[in-house]
Scaffold this active site. Structure first.
Site, PDB file in Angstrom:
ATOM      1  N   ASN A   9      -1.696  -5.477  -2.984  1.00  0.00           N
ATOM      2  CA  ASN A   9      -2.292  -4.987  -1.743  1.00  0.00           C
ATOM      3  C   ASN A   9      -1.979  -3.501  -1.623  1.00  0.00           C
ATOM      4  O   ASN A   9      -0.849  -3.122  -1.326  1.00  0.00           O
ATOM      5  CB  ASN A   9      -1.687  -5.773  -0.561  1.00  0.00           C
ATOM      6  N   TRP A  10      -2.988  -2.694  -1.862  1.00  0.00           N
ATOM      7  CA  TRP A  10      -2.762  -1.245  -1.862  1.00  0.00           C
ATOM      8  C   TRP A  10      -2.676  -0.657  -0.453  1.00  0.00           C
ATOM      9  O   TRP A  10      -2.350   0.512  -0.285  1.00  0.00           O
ATOM     10  CB  TRP A  10      -3.885  -0.538  -2.632  1.00  0.00           C
ATOM     11  N   LYS A  11      -3.026  -1.423   0.544  1.00  0.00           N
ATOM     12  CA  LYS A  11      -3.004  -0.945   1.936  1.00  0.00           C
ATOM     13  C   LYS A  11      -3.778   0.387   2.060  1.00  0.00           C
ATOM     14  O   LYS A  11      -4.751   0.570   1.341  1.00  0.00           O
ATOM     15  CB  LYS A  11      -1.565  -0.808   2.440  1.00  0.00           C
ATOM     16  N   HIS A  94      -3.201 -10.390   7.435  1.00  0.00           N
ATOM     17  CA  HIS A  94      -1.976  -9.676   7.046  1.00  0.00           C
ATOM     18  C   HIS A  94      -1.194  -9.297   8.303  1.00  0.00           C
ATOM     19  O   HIS A  94      -1.794  -8.953   9.337  1.00  0.00           O
ATOM     20  CB  HIS A  94      -2.331  -8.425   6.243  1.00  0.00           C
ATOM     21  N   GLY A 172       7.777  -4.296   3.096  1.00  0.00           N
ATOM     22  CA  GLY A 172       7.984  -2.853   3.034  1.00  0.00           C
ATOM     23  C   GLY A 172       9.370  -2.418   3.462  1.00  0.00           C
ATOM     24  O   GLY A 172       9.604  -1.233   3.678  1.00  0.00           O
ATOM     25  N   GLY A 233       2.934  -5.412  -2.283  1.00  0.00           N
ATOM     26  CA  GLY A 233       2.536  -4.162  -1.645  1.00  0.00           C
ATOM     27  C   GLY A 233       3.022  -2.969  -2.454  1.00  0.00           C
ATOM     28  O   GLY A 233       2.411  -2.567  -3.442  1.00  0.00           O
ATOM     29  N   GLY A 234       4.145  -2.418  -2.050  1.00  0.00           N
ATOM     30  CA  GLY A 234       4.678  -1.196  -2.662  1.00  0.00           C
ATOM     31  C   GLY A 234       4.694  -1.205  -4.184  1.00  0.00           C
ATOM     32  O   GLY A 234       4.282  -0.229  -4.832  1.00  0.00           O
TER      33      GLY A 234
HETATM   34  C1  PEP Z   1       2.398  -6.749   1.693  1.00  0.00           C
HETATM   35  O1  PEP Z   1       2.144  -5.887   2.511  1.00  0.00           O
HETATM   36  O2  PEP Z   1       1.586  -7.678   1.501  1.00  0.00           O
HETATM   37  C2  PEP Z   1       3.664  -6.651   0.992  1.00  0.00           C
HETATM   38  C3  PEP Z   1       4.174  -7.728   0.474  1.00  0.00           C
HETATM   39  O3  PEP Z   1       4.253  -5.406   0.966  1.00  0.00           O
HETATM   40  P1  PEP Z   1       5.621  -5.004   0.202  1.00  0.00           P
HETATM   41  O4  PEP Z   1       5.557  -5.642  -1.175  1.00  0.00           O
HETATM   42  O5  PEP Z   1       5.578  -3.515   0.127  1.00  0.00           O
HETATM   43  O6  PEP Z   1       6.740  -5.547   0.999  1.00  0.00           O
END
Ligand code: PEP
Length: 249
Positions: A9-11, A94, A172, A233-234
């Site tokens: 998930n690149w957000k 989300h 995050g 995410g990250g």
């Molecule tokens: C997400 O936002 O779906 C997520 C899991 O982010 P992160 O891996 O950065 O915690």
């Protein structure tokens, strides 16, 4: 048997040039895997991403969509628009959408229905906040999120549903659920689905873990019996990290 999936998930990250560069690097480094690999760039870069990944096993998915078919919803994107550029899966619910854009269970129910009507798959996110876990309410919260948005669906419709358990306190933050905490919740989720729909539906649903998953912790989390992959995410923003997470499955 249910599928293993790793989805990035690149957000709201990566402009067009950065998206193209990350996709190119990812495709060069992608390991052999039987897992499905997905990336969710921003809306504006979806069409390009679909083109760039066409010949690969990477599926480009959306981060969100609107429930209406079309009309006066300034700034929104419909299922048909996504389908028309070759996007066949969307993330819904989300925690950032719930928190910052006031997405309610009611709106999410409608989004799920619209996505399924357009034959899209849904990566549906659920998860409790820190205060809810501290108050020992995490099972109730997750159960209610699933019941409200998904328990009106037919057993057949569940073939298009992928769940992502994402404890909000782990997104995050660098704080991950322990493999045991993830397994405990994933087993609970599978049980409530089995109670409602029977064992076959429950055994076939992929349940991903999300929340600060990275190359260091992914193997232990993915080793849990009810964890079928991750929503990342990250760590999906750097090709080497994402590839390492994919390799951990
Ligand atoms: C997400 O936002 O779906 C997520 C899991 O982010 P992160 O891996 O950065 O915690």
């Amino acid at each position: 048997m249910r599928k293993k999936i790793v989805a990035g998930n690149w957000k709201m990250n990566n402009d067009l040039v950065q998206s193209e560069a990350l996709i190119a690097e990812l495709l060069t480094k992608l390991p052999q895997t039987t897992a499905e690999v997905m990336i969710a760039p921003t809306f504006v870069n979806l069409a390009t991403a679909v083109q760039k990944t066409k010949a690969s096993k990477v599926e480009v998915i959306a981060q969100n969509m609107h429930f209406a078919e079309n009309g006066a919803y300034t700034g929104e994107i419909s299922a048909q628009m996504l389908a028309s550029i070759g996007v066949k899966t969307t993330i819904l619910g989300h925690s950032e959408r719930r928190e910052y854009f006031n997405e309610t269970d009611e709106a999410l129910t409608k989004k799920v229905d619209t996505a399924l009507k357009h034959k899209m798959r849904v990566v549906f996110c659920i998860g409790e906040k820190l205060a809810e876990r501290k108050a020992n309410k995490h099972f109730d919260v997750v159960k209610e999120q699933i019941e409200k948005a998904l328990f009106h669906l037919s057993a057949q419709a569940w073939q298009s549903v992928i769940l992502a358990y994402e404890p909000v306190w782990a997104i995050g933050t660098g704080e991950t659920a322990t493999p045991e905490q993830a397994q405990e919740m994933h087993a609970f989720i599978r049980k409530i689905i089995a109670d409602k729909y029977g064992n076959e539906v429950a055994q076939n649903v992929s349940i991903l873990y999300g929340g600060s998953a990275n190359p260091k912790n992914a193997k232990d989390i993915f080793a849990q019996k009810d964890v079928d992959g991750g929503l990342i995410g990250g760590a999906s923003l750097k090709a080497d990290d994402f590839v390492a997470v994919i390799s951990a499955i």
